[in-house]
Design a protein around this motif. Structure first.
Motif, short mmCIF file in Angstrom:
data_model
loop_
_atom_site.label_atom_id
_atom_site.label_comp_id
_atom_site.label_asym_id
_atom_site.label_seq_id
_atom_site.Cartn_x
_atom_site.Cartn_y
_atom_site.Cartn_z
N UNK B 136 18.46 -9.54 -15.07
CA UNK B 136 19.88 -9.55 -14.68
C UNK B 136 20.02 -9.18 -13.21
N UNK B 137 19.23 -8.22 -12.75
CA UNK B 137 19.30 -7.81 -11.35
C UNK B 137 18.99 -8.95 -10.41
N UNK B 138 17.97 -9.73 -10.76
CA UNK B 138 17.62 -10.86 -9.90
C UNK B 138 18.73 -11.90 -9.89
N UNK B 139 19.34 -12.11 -11.08
CA UNK B 139 20.45 -13.07 -11.14
C UNK B 139 21.59 -12.61 -10.25
N UNK B 140 21.86 -11.30 -10.24
CA UNK B 140 22.94 -10.77 -9.40
C UNK B 140 22.62 -10.98 -7.93
N UNK B 141 21.41 -10.60 -7.53
CA UNK B 141 21.06 -10.70 -6.10
C UNK B 141 21.14 -12.15 -5.64
N UNK B 142 20.54 -13.07 -6.41
CA UNK B 142 20.49 -14.45 -5.90
C UNK B 142 21.87 -15.10 -5.86
N UNK B 143 22.76 -14.67 -6.74
CA UNK B 143 24.08 -15.30 -6.73
C UNK B 143 25.08 -14.61 -5.82
N UNK B 144 24.94 -13.31 -5.60
CA UNK B 144 25.84 -12.65 -4.65
C UNK B 144 25.51 -13.10 -3.23
N UNK B 145 24.24 -13.41 -2.99
CA UNK B 145 23.87 -13.85 -1.65
C UNK B 145 24.19 -15.33 -1.43
N UNK B 146 24.69 -15.99 -2.46
CA UNK B 146 25.05 -17.40 -2.34
C UNK B 146 26.04 -17.61 -1.19
N UNK B 147 26.86 -16.59 -0.95
CA UNK B 147 27.88 -16.71 0.09
C UNK B 147 27.24 -16.97 1.46
N UNK B 148 26.11 -16.28 1.77
CA UNK B 148 25.46 -16.55 3.05
C UNK B 148 24.81 -17.92 3.04
N UNK B 149 24.23 -18.30 1.90
CA UNK B 149 23.61 -19.62 1.82
C UNK B 149 24.64 -20.71 2.06
N UNK B 150 25.88 -20.44 1.62
CA UNK B 150 26.93 -21.43 1.76
C UNK B 150 27.43 -21.58 3.18
N UNK B 151 27.12 -20.62 4.06
CA UNK B 151 27.55 -20.69 5.44
C UNK B 151 26.91 -21.88 6.13
N UNK B 152 27.38 -22.45 7.16
CA UNK B 152 28.73 -22.22 7.64
C UNK B 152 29.74 -23.13 6.95
N UNK B 153 30.89 -22.58 6.65
CA UNK B 153 32.02 -23.32 6.05
C UNK B 153 31.65 -24.01 4.74
N UNK B 168 8.48 -23.21 -1.42
CA UNK B 168 8.95 -23.38 -2.80
C UNK B 168 10.43 -23.67 -2.88
N UNK B 169 10.99 -24.28 -1.85
CA UNK B 169 12.41 -24.63 -1.83
C UNK B 169 13.28 -23.45 -2.22
N UNK B 170 13.09 -22.31 -1.57
CA UNK B 170 13.90 -21.14 -1.91
C UNK B 170 15.02 -20.99 -0.88
N UNK B 171 16.25 -20.84 -1.38
CA UNK B 171 17.32 -20.50 -0.45
C UNK B 171 17.25 -18.99 -0.21
N UNK B 172 18.14 -18.48 0.66
CA UNK B 172 18.02 -17.07 1.04
C UNK B 172 18.15 -16.16 -0.18
N UNK B 173 19.08 -16.50 -1.07
CA UNK B 173 19.24 -15.70 -2.28
C UNK B 173 17.97 -15.69 -3.13
N UNK B 174 17.30 -16.81 -3.18
CA UNK B 174 16.05 -16.90 -3.93
C UNK B 174 14.98 -16.02 -3.29
N UNK B 175 14.92 -16.03 -1.96
CA UNK B 175 13.92 -15.23 -1.27
C UNK B 175 14.13 -13.75 -1.56
#
Lengths: 324, 279
Positions: B136-153, B168-175
């Protein structure tokens, strides 16, 4: 032994294993589900054999897929229950805060110093505050805290307004906490920005009302929820800074690994921040706008500060480190 | 999806040495896009990591699902609002919006399937870099950081850049969470072996496991390619076969045949021959 022999010999066991995994995946493990770990290990050995004997991709791909299915079933995480939550509140969160005491001071400073500076500046020169709030901001402050009587309580007179405002505060303020945390990924700059911006803006709002509005209406309204909301934001900033510092100063780890480690440490902070902000929304929605004597409201506010500081510094001290 | 582009790359490419993943040693697979992970059971599984395009599709599906839920809820609550008051209803909708925005992916990914409905539809799943289900912790971290991945706009520019910059095609939240998005079911790759040569030829030098596997895969898939393509690929390994063109192809085939023959007959009665897990 050829591929065909190997398959013939083990076909039955593999079918049995697939049946067990499928039952698990459907959430209906039969009475023989206890055999799954043994079957899984057998299949692992089969896969290893098929790989080392070069039985070809058709077979290894198939076994590989089956092993992954079983692995995902067997290594599933248990759901966290209420005890876990209670332990987090009583021990895990305050311990995490104290472990990051340097960040706690830093983020508090980044928020409170501009807050106080801007608020005090209103007494000497209102231009700074006017420039920060803008005409819209000042109009909004006038609407809420400008007049003699309590306008906020009036705005809340319609049935259901308290609940609506509570939901609005949850969505808005907890969302800001989460963005503050995520902003830490920009080497901490995002988190610092949110803290600094909110410090300046709230300081300006307070300074403006002190100077041009009805300070009592303002301070009685904010006193109840301020400790939870403001410290919640500061804690969210700490969580973000933890990520940012891992990127700036990874120490002896590779950056990606340092980041993953920092995220693990930041997790209790951001969850705690969300809880505090949620609590603040309850207070702000259902308590802060009530028409009650000012003394009582200030008293509740002071009690909130004392409780929070005591909680931060004392809770969970006698228990061993919960993060280990 | 073009998984196996360079089947003989392992024969000559100097790959990176094993690097540390989040907990276990994760070796970089040099033969194709699959990620090899060693389990505690001592066996190596191969995960097929999903690329950014498919994940964007899954995200679009999730957005659609959430949009439909919000619209249906608004209509239903609007009718209910006549009875219980519009303000209560507005509040409930705000709360629903907040939950859908931040916790929809968290709840689904921390759940049994490890995937949001959109990912499930496209056959994807989120796992730890070690292949096990995420916490659950990993799910929280990767999805809360989605906001930065979504930048810009909300263009997902940062997430896309991070995906393309990591193996491994990881976005920032995945990392930050130590997770990867994989195909839930790996479809078997097509294989069509060319007819085996009659006499197996022993390998002139010892090859590493990866190199041997590349050789065997070359043989298994040779039937899928034209003769010219086969020669083109075999020429990359002419140092091993000692010949180029068609003779090089048949020499590589003969060597692959020898390897498989030897391994399998050793398996039948040799050192590790008998089933180790007898009942």
């Amino acid at each position: 032994m050829t591929v065909g022999d190997f398959e013939d010999k083990n076909k039955q066991r593999w079918a049995e294993y697939e049946r067990l995994v499928e039952a698990m995946e459907r959430g209906r493990p039969g009475p023989e589900a206890g055999q799954l770990p043994r079957r899984f290990r057998e299949l692992c050995v089969d896969l290893a054999l098929a790989q080392s004997r070069m039985y070809g991709e058709r077979l290894t791909d198939r076994l590989n897929a089956q092993v992954i299915r079983g692995y995902e079933m067997l290594y599933r995480n248990r759901r966290a229950g209420w005890e876990k939550f209670a332990e987090f509140v009583a021990v895990g969160f305050p311990q995490a805060l104290r472990r990051e005491w340097r960040l706690l001071w830093l983020c508090n400073a980044v928020f409170w110093l501009p807050f106080v500076a801007v608020m005090v500046s209103a007494h000497f020169d209102l231009q700074w505050v006017q420039a920060i709030l803008g005409s819209d901001g000042m109009a909004a402050m006038d609407r809420m805290y400008g007049g003699r009587e309590d306008q906020i309580a009036h705005l809340r007179e319609e049935y259901g307004s308290n609940f609506m405002m509570f939901c609005h505060y949850i969505r808005n303020n907890v969302g800001i906490d989460f963005r503050t945390f995520a902003g830490g990924m920009a080497a901490g700059l995002g988190s610092l920005f949110f803290l600094l911006f909110n410090g300046i803006y709230m300081g300006a709002a307070a300074g403006y009302v002190n100077h041009a509005g009805n300070p009592e209406a303002f301070w009685t309204f904010v006193s109840g929820h301020a400790p939870f909301e403001l410290l919640g934001m500061v804690v969210a900033g700490m969580a973000g800074m933890r990520l940012g510092l891992a990127l700036l100063r990874p120490g002896r780890l590779p950056r990606v690994r340092a980041l993953a480690e920092a995220a693990r440490q930041a997790l209790p902070l951001i969850l705690g921040a969300a809880l505090m902000t949620g609590l603040a929304a309850v207070v702000e929605g259902f308590w802060s706008a009530q028409l009650l004597p000012s003394g009582l409201k200030y008293g509740v506010g002071i009690a909130g500060w004392v409780l929070l500081i005591a909680y931060f510094s004392l809770a969970g001290r006698r228990v061993g480190d919960a993060s280990r | 999806m073009q998984p196996h582009k360079y089947p003989l790359a392992g024969l000559y490419a100097a790959g990176k040495s094993p690097t540390f993943g989040s907990q276990l040693i994760v070796t970089t697979e040099k033969l194709d896009t699959q990620q090899a992970v060693e389990l505690a059971e001592g066996v190596e599984i191969r995960l097929r990591v999903a690329g950014p395009m498919l994940r964007a599709g899954a995200y679009a599906l999730d957005l659609l699902i959430r949009g439909v839920v919000m619209i249906v809820a608004s209509i239903g609550m609007g009718l209910l609002g006549i009875a219980i008051g519009q303000r209560l209803v507005t509040g409930a909708l705000l709360l629903a919006w907040f939950l859908l925005e931040w916790f929809y992916p968290v709840l689904f990914e921390a759940g049994k399937r490890g995937a949001t409905p959109g990912k499930r539809i496209l056959g994807l799943r989120v796992v730890q870099a070690t292949g096990s289900p995420i916490t659950a912790g990993q799910a929280i971290v990767r999805n809360f950081l989605r906001w930065v991945d979504g930048m810009p706009f909300f263009t997902y520019g940062c997430g896309m850049a991070s995906c393309l910059a990591t193996r491994r095609f990881q976005r920032l939240g995945d990392l930050a969470a130590g997770t990867v998005v994989i195909y839930e079911r790996v479809t078997p790759s097509p294989a069509l072996a060319a007819p085996p040569p009659i006499t197996p030829v022993p390998l002139p030098v010892g090859l590493s496991a990866d190199e041997t596997r590349a050789l065997v895969r070359f043989r298994e898939r040779a039937g899928l390619w034209s003769a010219a393509r086969r020669e083109e690929i075999a020429d990359q390994a002419s140092a091993l076969s000692g010949a180029s063109g068609a003779p090089g192809v048949s020499r590589l085939m003969a060597m692959a045949h020898w390897v498989q023959d030897k391994k399998q007959s050793a398996g039948a009665g040799g050192r590790n021959g008998d089933r180790p897990n007898k009942k």
